[in-house]
Write an enzyme that holds these catalytic residues in place. Structure first.
Site, PDB file in Angstrom:
ATOM      1  N   LYS A 163     -27.833  17.307  -0.861  1.00 19.22           N
ATOM      2  CA  LYS A 163     -28.588  18.512  -0.499  1.00 19.22           C
ATOM      3  C   LYS A 163     -29.145  19.233  -1.726  1.00 19.22           C
ATOM      4  O   LYS A 163     -28.644  19.077  -2.833  1.00 19.22           O
ATOM      5  CB  LYS A 163     -27.727  19.437   0.371  1.00 19.22           C
ATOM      6  CG  LYS A 163     -27.645  18.883   1.803  1.00 19.22           C
ATOM      7  CD  LYS A 163     -27.023  19.820   2.794  1.00 19.22           C
ATOM      8  CE  LYS A 163     -27.071  19.174   4.179  1.00 19.22           C
ATOM      9  NZ  LYS A 163     -26.224  19.863   5.152  1.00 19.22           N
ATOM     10  N   ARG A 206     -19.558  14.295   5.629  1.00 20.78           N
ATOM     11  CA  ARG A 206     -20.778  13.673   6.173  1.00 20.78           C
ATOM     12  C   ARG A 206     -21.644  13.276   4.980  1.00 20.78           C
ATOM     13  O   ARG A 206     -22.188  14.150   4.301  1.00 20.78           O
ATOM     14  CB  ARG A 206     -21.486  14.679   7.082  1.00 20.78           C
ATOM     15  CG  ARG A 206     -22.687  14.137   7.814  1.00 20.78           C
ATOM     16  CD  ARG A 206     -23.298  15.211   8.716  1.00 20.78           C
ATOM     17  NE  ARG A 206     -24.459  14.699   9.405  1.00 20.78           N
ATOM     18  CZ  ARG A 206     -25.670  14.647   8.885  1.00 20.78           C
ATOM     19  NH1 ARG A 206     -25.885  15.063   7.660  1.00 20.78           N
ATOM     20  NH2 ARG A 206     -26.674  14.158   9.587  1.00 20.78           N
TER      21      ARG A 206
HETATM   22  N1  HH2 Z   1     -26.669  18.413   7.768  1.00 18.72           N
HETATM   23  C1  HH2 Z   1     -27.773  17.807   8.241  1.00 18.72           C
HETATM   24  C2  HH2 Z   1     -27.813  17.313   9.564  1.00 18.72           C
HETATM   25  N2  HH2 Z   1     -26.723  17.414  10.365  1.00 18.72           N
HETATM   26  N3  HH2 Z   1     -24.495  18.105  10.697  1.00 18.72           N
HETATM   27  C3  HH2 Z   1     -23.392  18.714  10.256  1.00 18.72           C
HETATM   28  N4  HH2 Z   1     -22.296  18.830  11.043  1.00 18.72           N
HETATM   29  N5  HH2 Z   1     -23.312  19.230   8.975  1.00 18.72           N
HETATM   30  C4  HH2 Z   1     -24.368  19.167   8.123  1.00 18.72           C
HETATM   31  O1  HH2 Z   1     -24.262  19.679   6.990  1.00 18.72           O
HETATM   32  C5  HH2 Z   1     -25.574  18.532   8.577  1.00 18.72           C
HETATM   33  C6  HH2 Z   1     -25.601  18.010   9.900  1.00 18.72           C
HETATM   34  C7  HH2 Z   1     -28.966  17.669   7.363  1.00 18.72           C
HETATM   35  O2  HH2 Z   1     -28.912  16.499   6.614  1.00 18.72           O
HETATM   36  P1  HH2 Z   1     -29.625  15.096   7.008  1.00 18.72           P
HETATM   37  O3  HH2 Z   1     -29.163  14.591   8.325  1.00 18.72           O
HETATM   38  O4  HH2 Z   1     -29.398  14.164   5.862  1.00 18.72           O
HETATM   39  O5  HH2 Z   1     -31.159  15.428   7.051  1.00 18.72           O
HETATM   40  P2  HH2 Z   1     -32.154  15.831   8.235  1.00 18.72           P
HETATM   41  O6  HH2 Z   1     -31.623  17.035   8.922  1.00 18.72           O
HETATM   42  O7  HH2 Z   1     -33.455  16.090   7.519  1.00 18.72           O
HETATM   43  O8  HH2 Z   1     -32.241  14.666   9.205  1.00 18.72           O
END
Ligand code: HH2
Length: 261
Positions: free
Chosen positions: A202, A238
């Site tokens: 992040k 995660r």
């Molecule tokens: N962060 C993201 C998405 N889902 N779920 C939880 N529980 N905690 C988090 O910190 C979290 C999450 C964002 O990251 P990512 O899935 O890599 O990216 P995007 O939202 O652009 O798909």
């Protein structure tokens, strides 16, 4: 928890897994590398992201979930029909970044299943969350939010033992808010539920490394954040880089226990 985004626009792996067979192979690799579960998502929640219609989200994730039947999978969604279909296809967990506020049917879908649920804190919505987030006391406000969401979920019939909590790093928070939460994870752990943390790659990490306009963090900084969170009691990580994180946490855990196995 390995991250598997079936989206064109996720900040870290957008566009990489649109072919279901490729996505399923990545999930299998994450499990072989030591992930306990793979978090499949069909909607980006990055800052500024617009919502995806339910049909499109189903179209993205269902073929992948079908290929992964029988394997430990979590569904990253705030939509009840997507959660319900994923549970039918064997998902063991619903990862809801709105903590059951995004869809009025979500509470009933989870209460009527055996699935675990992750309740994540977010101020406002992905479209607006990074526009000047404000708190009087971010840690106390996140604690109060969790107390209220836990009460609601338990009153609806969801066994508390099925619930994990996540402070939502980067979801309506400045770098200082994120760091205050990471520093005080013990206050969230004190609520008695496993703490899930998503800090992998992040932008906070890039900012710590000196780039105020960073959009992503590095693998090494992600691992440092996971180990620091482990030391403060986080239970579920995660992450994008499963093997590297598993290795780092194995060492951190052995040091904490003072023995090998
Ligand atoms: N962060 C993201 C998405 N889902 N779920 C939880 N529980 N905690 C988090 O910190 C979290 C999450 C964002 O990251 P990512 O899935 O890599 O990216 P995007 O939202 O652009 O798909």
């Amino acid at each position: 928890m390995g991250i598997l985004n079936i989206t064109p626009d996720s900040f870290s792996d957008g566009g990489l897994h649109l072919e279901p067979a490729v996505a399923a192979a990545v999930a299998r690799r994450q499990l072989a590398d030591g992930a306990a579960i793979v978090d499949v998502g069909g909607e980006s929640t990055r800052p500024g992201a617009e919502p995806v219609p339910v049909d499109e989200e189903l179209r993205r994730v269902v073929p992948v979930l079908e290929l992964l039947e029988g394997l430990p999978v979590s569904i990253d969604t705030s939509k009840a029909p997507v959660a319900a279909r994923a549970i039918e296809l064997g998902a063991a967990m619903v990862n809801d970044v709105t903590a059951l506020r995004g869809d009025p049917e979500m509470l009933a879908v989870i209460a009527g299943s055996d699935a675990a649920v992750c309740l994540m804190h977010m101020q406002r919505t992905p479209a607006t969350m990074q526009k000047a987030p404000r708190y009087e006391d971010v840690v106390s406000e996140v604690v109060a939010f969790f107390e209220q969401r836990l009460e609601l979920a338990v009153a609806a019939g969801i066994d508390e033992r099925r619930i994990a909590l996540d402070p939502g790093i980067g979801f309506g928070k400045t770098a200082d808010h994120n760091l205050a939460l990471l520093r005080s994870l013990d206050r969230l752990v004190a609520l008695g539920r496993p703490l899930l943390l998503g800090v992998s790659r992040k932008s906070l990490l890039g900012k710590i490394l000196g780039d105020p306009a960073a959009r992503r963090g590095t693998v090494a900084s992600s691992i440092a954040a996971a180990v620091a969170a482990f030391d403060r009691g986080a239970a579920i990580f995660r992450v994008h880089d499963v093997r590297e994180t598993v290795e780092a946490l194995a060492v951190a855990s052995a040091v904490e226990r003072g023995e090998l196995g």
